[in-house]
Write an enzyme that holds these catalytic residues in place. Structure first.
Site, PDB file in Angstrom:
ATOM      1  N   ARG A 188       0.814  -1.221   0.000  1.00 13.47           N
ATOM      2  CA  ARG A 188       0.000   0.000   0.000  1.00 13.47           C
ATOM      3  C   ARG A 188       0.850   1.275   0.000  1.00 13.47           C
ATOM      4  NH1 ARG A 188      -4.034  -0.562   4.804  1.00 13.47           N
ATOM      5  NH2 ARG A 188      -2.182  -1.519   5.706  1.00 13.47           N
TER       6      ARG A 188
ATOM      7  N   ASN B 156      -6.562  -2.701   2.129  1.00 14.09           N
ATOM      8  CA  ASN B 156      -6.506  -4.162   2.182  1.00 14.09           C
ATOM      9  C   ASN B 156      -7.895  -4.716   2.395  1.00 14.09           C
ATOM     10  OD1 ASN B 156      -3.741  -4.401   1.952  1.00 14.09           O
ATOM     11  ND2 ASN B 156      -3.356  -4.566   4.143  1.00 14.09           N
TER      12      ASN B 156
END
Length: 799
Positions: free
Chosen positions: A18, A36
């Site tokens: 990320r 996520n």
């Protein structure tokens, strides 16, 4: 301006994915968010088409080191997005379709920090970031967030929290992040319960004290990443022998750990590929060829007194008796790096268990089970959720061969070949020995870490625990359960229990077909490819006819197989005893070849014949004749044992399966084998057994006995046997190619972990223009069997 939703699947959680998305989105001037979820990573972006395309390209080329993108799907997005800014959103709980990253060795940045006195991570033994550290070993559920790991017991301090929430920091959302202030701690205990005081050692802390203890000849139980290890100085013969006696592991080689490759190179030759393997994030044990006895003189090491002294440090013979290779690994946690910082010689680092049991993972369990083995314990208070053994690999030719697939590799998914898209969820239970299980769904297979031999009660309990954990972690609800055909395998029995309880269909898969299919799958052979010629050589497996097979040549695809050839079945006198008493196989071979009477006359002076004549021959004959606990088996593994015993290698007793065969292989000088034209081959016969070809070793035995009578050296006989076996296998392939359309040959089964045999057969077949498929990602032994069971079941369901 356009907007897209980008779904990324693979190893993309807990690996700094990320932050990479965030950084690249900012560079490309995109708005939106990333989070996520159970499916992996979900990205929503807004910007120009060119900018989004550039972003996707960069995402695939600038992946974090531990990340792996298996699938990237782009679709238009019609919802509202913040086009002015890009943010990282909280995780979302949805259906599980993502992967768990394997545990990863300490990265270079973290290594620098633990040795930097000005770093707040100085000498902290649990330092990690998104590029390294525990994953599978600490996880309870996914998404891979701190609350779903054993790190939930530790509340982050303000400094760690700052780094954890800083998207520019490499510890952004590194779930195990911690430091001296807020994280796990390690401490030293004596096994006898007496107090440990700083005055006993010249030490910086309890971790540093372990180095001093090892140098002094103590045995230390160390709680590591995926379980406990037992450690001692590998150069002190008496200490290594003591460890063997206490652990009741009398012959199996011990793994070694060294501070760096320079230390390893004093003892082994290490080529470029092997160096690369030692340094990868998986940090496996790498089997390396021993150097000669010559060592660099005057190795200098600082002792526990602080005095500099010079000494040669030879590896103790007891580390790997009867072997020409040593299994080395480099430190893969900060704990190991700190212990070995001033250790200029290797240490033994073997599983913390009584022989054949699983590693201990709990502190109290270790005190109970290892208290009579270790002199000291190095404990820590970060719970190990999943037991994970060290992986073992080696290089054969220029190809990596996996011997045991565990830490650093599991549970990374294995992509399935074309044709296996969207198969229903399947659970494959694996074998009895070297067990793994396999979850198959969609286009991926998740192979568990090595779980050991299920005949051991503790290993069987661990198998069940790991199975339940994987099923829950991946929310896997199998529609079919695949098992081995052997009715007595515990893995098959528990598979049947699960199937009965949940009214799930059972698929029984022949052992050697599964070996072949596993090799096909890892080599990406498409589902509807023509059949391959599979050569599956191992100890034994349950055959279609109810007999024990172990030397099989099958014409096979994923759905079915035809048995074309086998080796002469020979009685396993005493059943399982034949595995651990190689002489039983020698006698059975000689009896099957009708050579015993000739042996008593012509070869009576040979040591092997004298040895066998002192056994209860009459009783042995009755066991063979009446088939009392002496089933016939076409096992090539037992043929190796028989030859080894005949030439005097572990003739009477073995402590583990294949020990005699491994020691026999170690005798061979490969250079001489490939270049000495005087090494002639022993002949084998071709006959027919139930309308299929049968390879009969009778004439080989006559030649071998003649060589023994002429006092030909062991090493030469061992080389001749390997060369002869390879030759007869290649000759059989030639014959079968005349009657069948064969373009590819698969070499599989535990016997093909023999480097000499594997290379001889591979090279000869390739010279004939035949493509040879061998194992690399998964073991050739039963550790890869569950993958084969799964893909065969899937293929049969697809139809």
């Amino acid at each position: 301006m356009v907007a897209e939703e980008i779904r990324v699947r693979g190893i993309v959680q807990g690996v700094g994915f990320r932050p990479t998305v965030y950084r690249l989105a900012k560079i490309c001037g995109l708005g939106g968010d990333v989070c996520n979820d159970g499916g992996g990573v979900l990205i929503r972006v807004s910007g120009s088409e060119e900018a989004i395309t550039e972003f996707v390209t960069k995402l695939q080329t600038e992946c974090p080191p531990l990340a792996k993108i298996n699938q990237l799907i782009r679709i238009p997005y019609t919802g509202e997005l913040n086009a002015e800014n890009f943010v990282i959103s909280s995780s979302v709980n949805t259906a599980i379709k993502t992967e768990i990253a394997p545990d990863a060795a300490t990265c270079q940045e973290c290594q620098k920090e633990i040795f930097d006195p000005f770093s707040r991570f100085y000498r902290y033994p649990f330092t990690n970031c998104t590029h390294c550290g525990p994953r599978l070993s600490i996880i309870r559920a996914i998404p891979y967030d701190r609350c779903n790991t054993s790190m939930s017991a530790f509340v982050m301090c303000s400094e760690c929290a700052k780094e954890y929430h800083d998207v520019e920091n490499r510890r952004f959302h590194a779930q195990p992040v911690a430091c001296h202030t807020c994280g796990a701690s390690a401490w030293l205990e004596r096994a006898d319960g007496k107090a440990v005081t700083a005055s006993m050692f010249s030490m910086l802390d309890d971790v540093d004290a372990v180095c001093t203890l090892l140098q002094r000849g103590e045995i230390v139980a160390i709680k590591g990443l995926g379980g406990f290890h037992l450690a001692c100085d590998a150069t002190q013969e008496a200490v290594v022998e003591k460890l063997r006696y206490r652990k009741r592991r009398y012959h199996k080689p011990f793994a070694l750990m060294a501070r760096d490759i320079e230390v390893i190179e004093r003892y082994c030759t290490v080529n470029a590929k092997e160096k690369e393997l030692l340094k990868i994030p998986a940090a496996p044990i790498v089997l390396l060829e021993k150097k000669g006895l010559e060592r660099d003189a005057g190795t200098r090491e600082r002792g526990d007194t602080g005095k500099i002294f010079s000494q040669n440090f030879e590896i103790a013979i007891s580390v790997a008796p009867g072997q020409n290779r040593l299994g080395f690994m480099l430190p893969y946690t900060p704990l190991h790096h700190l212990i070995l910082r001033r250790m200029n010689r290797p240490i033994v680092l073997t599983s913390g268990n009584i022989s054949d049991e699983p590693q201990c993972v709990d502190n109290d369990e270790a005190r109970e089970k290892l208290g009579t083995i270790a002199d000291y314990f190095l404990f820590h208070n970060r719970d190990i959720i999943n037991r994970v053994d060290d992986s073992v690999v080696r290089v054969v030719g220029d190809k990596v061969q996996t011997i045991r697939r565990a830490r650093g590799y599991a549970p990374a998914a294995i992509s399935l070949p074309p044709g296996f898209e969207n198969v229903p969820p399947i659970l494959a239970m694996g074998s009895e020995l070297k067990n793994t299980f396999c979850l198959l769904q969609g286009k991926e297979a998740i192979l568990s870490q090595h779980l050991g031999d299920l005949e051991n009660g503790a290993a069987f309990d661990g198998y069940q625990k790991a199975l339940n954990l994987y099923l829950n972690l991946f929310e896997h609800k199998p529609e079919v359960i695949a098992i081995d055909k052997h009715p007595e395998y515990l893995s098959s029995k528990i598979g049947k229990e699960i199937a009965d309880k949940n009214q799930i269909k059972i698929s029984s898969i022949q052992h050697h077909h599964a070996h072949i299919a596993a090799c096909m799958a890892e080599n990406n052979i498409p589902l509807d490819s023509p059949p391959v010629l599979g050569i599956a050589l191992d100890g034994l497996g349950y055959g279609e006819d109810g007999n024990l097979w172990g030397g099989e040549i099958l014409l096979a695809d994923y759905r079915k197989f035809q048995r074309l050839a086998t080796f002469q079945p020979v009685a396993m006198i005493g059943g399982e005893q034949a595995i651990y008493q190689p002489w039983r196989n020698t006698y059975a071979q000689l009896m099957t070849a009708n050579l015993w009477n000739e042996c008593e006359e012509k070869y009576a002076d040979l040591e092997i014949i004298k040895f066998l004549k002192n056994k209860p021959i009459k009783l042995l004959n009755q066991l063979i004749e009446k088939k009392i606990n002496s089933p016939p088996a076409s096992s090539v593994g037992r043929l190796f044992d028989a030859v080894a015993a005949a030439i005097g290698i572990y003739r009477d007793e073995c402590s583990y399966e294949g020990q005699a065969a491994i020691a026999m292989e170690a005798l061979i000088n490969v250079h001489n084998l490939n270049n000495d034209k005087e090494i002639l081959i022993y002949p084998f016969e071709f006959s027919f057994l139930d309308s299929i070809y049968c390879i009969d070793p009778r004439p080989m035995w006559q030649g071998l006995l003649d060589d023994l009578q002429q006092q030909i050296p062991q090493a030469v006989i061992a080389a001749k046997f390997h060369k002869s076996l390879a030759d007869v296998i290649v000759e059989m392939v030639k014959r079968l190619c005349q009657k069948n359309v064969i373009h590819q040959v698969v070499l599989t089964g535990g016997v093909f972990q023999n480097c000499v045999l594997l290379e001889l057969v591979s090279q000869a077949l390739e010279m004939l223009g035949i493509k040879v498929l061998t194992h690399s990602l998964i073991p050739a032994n039963d550790g890869g069997l569950s993958l084969g069971q799964a893909v065969i079941t899937a293929a049969q369901l697809i139809g």
